[in-house]
Write a protein that holds these residues in place. Sequence first.
Motif, PDB file in Angstrom:
ATOM      1  N   LYS A 225       0.819  -1.220   0.000  1.00  0.00           N
ATOM      2  CA  LYS A 225       0.000   0.000   0.000  1.00  0.00           C
ATOM      3  C   LYS A 225       0.849   1.266   0.000  1.00  0.00           C
ATOM      4  O   LYS A 225       0.309   2.368   0.020  1.00  0.00           O
ATOM      5  CB  LYS A 225      -0.916   0.009   1.227  1.00  0.00           C
ATOM      6  N   GLY A 226       2.179   1.099   0.045  1.00  0.00           N
ATOM      7  CA  GLY A 226       3.034   2.275   0.092  1.00  0.00           C
ATOM      8  C   GLY A 226       3.048   2.918   1.463  1.00  0.00           C
ATOM      9  O   GLY A 226       2.753   2.292   2.482  1.00  0.00           O
ATOM     10  N   TYR A 227       3.388   4.205   1.506  1.00  0.00           N
ATOM     11  CA  TYR A 227       3.428   4.954   2.773  1.00  0.00           C
ATOM     12  C   TYR A 227       2.013   5.388   3.108  1.00  0.00           C
ATOM     13  O   TYR A 227       1.362   6.079   2.324  1.00  0.00           O
ATOM     14  CB  TYR A 227       4.345   6.167   2.616  1.00  0.00           C
ATOM     15  N   ALA A 228       1.519   4.972   4.267  1.00  0.00           N
ATOM     16  CA  ALA A 228       0.131   5.235   4.648  1.00  0.00           C
ATOM     17  C   ALA A 228       0.073   5.902   6.010  1.00  0.00           C
ATOM     18  O   ALA A 228       0.936   5.694   6.873  1.00  0.00           O
ATOM     19  CB  ALA A 228      -0.672   3.934   4.672  1.00  0.00           C
ATOM     20  N   GLY A 229      -0.952   6.697   6.216  1.00  0.00           N
ATOM     21  CA  GLY A 229      -1.174   7.351   7.497  1.00  0.00           C
ATOM     22  C   GLY A 229      -1.855   6.434   8.486  1.00  0.00           C
ATOM     23  O   GLY A 229      -2.206   5.285   8.187  1.00  0.00           O
ATOM     24  N   THR A 230      -2.066   6.942   9.709  1.00  0.00           N
ATOM     25  CA  THR A 230      -2.621   6.098  10.765  1.00  0.00           C
ATOM     26  C   THR A 230      -4.089   5.752  10.532  1.00  0.00           C
ATOM     27  O   THR A 230      -4.558   4.736  11.022  1.00  0.00           O
ATOM     28  CB  THR A 230      -2.465   6.799  12.118  1.00  0.00           C
ATOM     29  N   ILE A 231      -4.811   6.584   9.798  1.00  0.00           N
ATOM     30  CA  ILE A 231      -6.229   6.293   9.559  1.00  0.00           C
ATOM     31  C   ILE A 231      -6.366   5.072   8.660  1.00  0.00           C
ATOM     32  O   ILE A 231      -7.132   4.146   8.949  1.00  0.00           O
ATOM     33  CB  ILE A 231      -6.918   7.519   8.949  1.00  0.00           C
ATOM     34  N   LYS A 232      -5.588   5.030   7.591  1.00  0.00           N
ATOM     35  CA  LYS A 232      -5.645   3.886   6.684  1.00  0.00           C
ATOM     36  C   LYS A 232      -4.930   2.679   7.281  1.00  0.00           C
ATOM     37  O   LYS A 232      -5.375   1.542   7.129  1.00  0.00           O
ATOM     38  CB  LYS A 232      -5.019   4.261   5.345  1.00  0.00           C
ATOM     39  N   ARG A 233      -3.816   2.931   7.983  1.00  0.00           N
ATOM     40  CA  ARG A 233      -2.967   1.836   8.445  1.00  0.00           C
ATOM     41  C   ARG A 233      -3.512   1.153   9.688  1.00  0.00           C
ATOM     42  O   ARG A 233      -3.409  -0.072   9.828  1.00  0.00           O
ATOM     43  CB  ARG A 233      -1.559   2.387   8.722  1.00  0.00           C
ATOM     44  N   PHE A 234      -4.080   1.926  10.625  1.00  0.00           N
ATOM     45  CA  PHE A 234      -4.530   1.359  11.891  1.00  0.00           C
ATOM     46  C   PHE A 234      -5.994   1.654  12.209  1.00  0.00           C
ATOM     47  O   PHE A 234      -6.482   1.241  13.256  1.00  0.00           O
ATOM     48  CB  PHE A 234      -3.660   1.885  13.047  1.00  0.00           C
ATOM     49  N   GLY A 235      -6.696   2.372  11.347  1.00  0.00           N
ATOM     50  CA  GLY A 235      -8.107   2.649  11.590  1.00  0.00           C
ATOM     51  C   GLY A 235      -8.367   3.744  12.604  1.00  0.00           C
ATOM     52  O   GLY A 235      -9.429   3.755  13.244  1.00  0.00           O
ATOM     53  N   ASN A 236      -7.423   4.664  12.774  1.00  0.00           N
ATOM     54  CA  ASN A 236      -7.655   5.782  13.698  1.00  0.00           C
ATOM     55  C   ASN A 236      -8.786   6.676  13.202  1.00  0.00           C
ATOM     56  O   ASN A 236      -9.070   6.737  12.004  1.00  0.00           O
ATOM     57  CB  ASN A 236      -6.378   6.625  13.839  1.00  0.00           C
ATOM     58  N   HIS A 237      -9.392   7.393  14.156  1.00  0.00           N
ATOM     59  CA  HIS A 237     -10.448   8.342  13.794  1.00  0.00           C
ATOM     60  C   HIS A 237      -9.833   9.633  13.290  1.00  0.00           C
ATOM     61  O   HIS A 237      -8.730  10.026  13.698  1.00  0.00           O
ATOM     62  CB  HIS A 237     -11.338   8.634  14.996  1.00  0.00           C
ATOM     63  N   SER A 238     -10.557  10.312  12.425  1.00  0.00           N
ATOM     64  CA  SER A 238     -10.149  11.636  11.976  1.00  0.00           C
ATOM     65  C   SER A 238     -10.999  12.688  12.673  1.00  0.00           C
ATOM     66  O   SER A 238     -12.052  12.377  13.249  1.00  0.00           O
ATOM     67  CB  SER A 238     -10.310  11.765  10.461  1.00  0.00           C
ATOM     68  N   LEU A 239     -10.546  13.934  12.631  1.00  0.00           N
ATOM     69  CA  LEU A 239     -11.366  15.040  13.129  1.00  0.00           C
ATOM     70  C   LEU A 239     -12.494  15.305  12.141  1.00  0.00           C
ATOM     71  O   LEU A 239     -12.496  14.809  11.009  1.00  0.00           O
ATOM     72  CB  LEU A 239     -10.498  16.286  13.305  1.00  0.00           C
ATOM     73  N   LYS A 240     -13.472  16.072  12.560  1.00  0.00           N
ATOM     74  CA  LYS A 240     -14.588  16.391  11.669  1.00  0.00           C
ATOM     75  C   LYS A 240     -14.068  17.191  10.472  1.00  0.00           C
ATOM     76  O   LYS A 240     -13.078  17.935  10.572  1.00  0.00           O
ATOM     77  CB  LYS A 240     -15.647  17.170  12.421  1.00  0.00           C
ATOM     78  N   ASP A 241     -14.710  17.039   9.357  1.00  0.00           N
ATOM     79  CA  ASP A 241     -14.255  17.665   8.117  1.00  0.00           C
ATOM     80  C   ASP A 241     -14.829  19.058   7.920  1.00  0.00           C
ATOM     81  O   ASP A 241     -14.634  19.658   6.864  1.00  0.00           O
ATOM     82  CB  ASP A 241     -14.632  16.788   6.916  1.00  0.00           C
ATOM     83  N   THR A 242     -15.546  19.572   8.896  1.00  0.00           N
ATOM     84  CA  THR A 242     -16.183  20.892   8.760  1.00  0.00           C
ATOM     85  C   THR A 242     -15.697  21.830   9.857  1.00  0.00           C
ATOM     86  O   THR A 242     -15.017  21.420  10.807  1.00  0.00           O
ATOM     87  CB  THR A 242     -17.711  20.768   8.842  1.00  0.00           C
ATOM     88  N   HIS A 243     -16.044  23.086   9.733  1.00  0.00           N
ATOM     89  CA  HIS A 243     -15.795  24.119  10.746  1.00  0.00           C
ATOM     90  C   HIS A 243     -14.308  24.275  11.060  1.00  0.00           C
ATOM     91  O   HIS A 243     -13.917  24.378  12.225  1.00  0.00           O
ATOM     92  CB  HIS A 243     -16.588  23.836  12.040  1.00  0.00           C
ATOM     93  N   GLY A 244     -13.497  24.249  10.011  1.00  0.00           N
ATOM     94  CA  GLY A 244     -12.119  24.653  10.171  1.00  0.00           C
ATOM     95  C   GLY A 244     -11.220  23.704  10.926  1.00  0.00           C
ATOM     96  O   GLY A 244     -10.285  24.138  11.583  1.00  0.00           O
TER      97      GLY A 244
END
Length: 210
Positions: A117-136
């Motif tokens: 999968k190449g170099y991946a972040g923690t969301i793709k690699r370990f299923g971490n949550h992301s912050l909300k995509d709205t309100h800055g």
Amino acid sequence: MQKCIVGKKIGMTQLFDEKGKIIPVTVVEAGPCVVVQKKTVENDGYESLQVGFGEVSDKHVNKPQKGHFAKADVACKRHLKEFRLDDCSALSVGDIIKADTFAPGDKVDVVGTSKGKGYAGTIKRFGNHSLKDTHGSGPVHRHAGSNGACSDPSRVMKGKGLPGHMGVETVTIQNLDVVKVDAENNLIALRGAIPGPKGGIVYLTDSVKA
């Protein structure tokens, strides 16, 4: 005796059972394989079989490998795999292992190398949550966040899920059903998915938990 074989993943398709129900299967080109070396308790301290799979020209094999194949009096093989079995008495050096060593209804474990999968972040690699995509919340809404405590123990603990190289790992899928065996074309159909890309090398053995 335990059964084993080396194969190549062809791809996925579907079959139908007697009631017309769809069965998703992965087709594996299994063998023909040849026993290149046989290890014994007397000489090596354990029993195992070294199995060769895939044809390769002599010019693509180095000198020590050529001697290894010449000692066994077999043609050069592209892939070698050692299977540590409980009892190897039924097979000898030079014997051929074909797809019909397994039969429909058998349970097998499949070992393969997962897709890269190449170099991946923690969301793709370990299923971490992301912050909300709205309100800055950007531009850090997909970052890993805090790595550890501020004062004690003042370090990042071992095993912390961080961004990095994902995939290309040895993966074992257990208890897969053998749905169909085509001995003439050296094909085995396994229920479900197995690791690796099309053309990837996989190893089939009797299931240890069946």
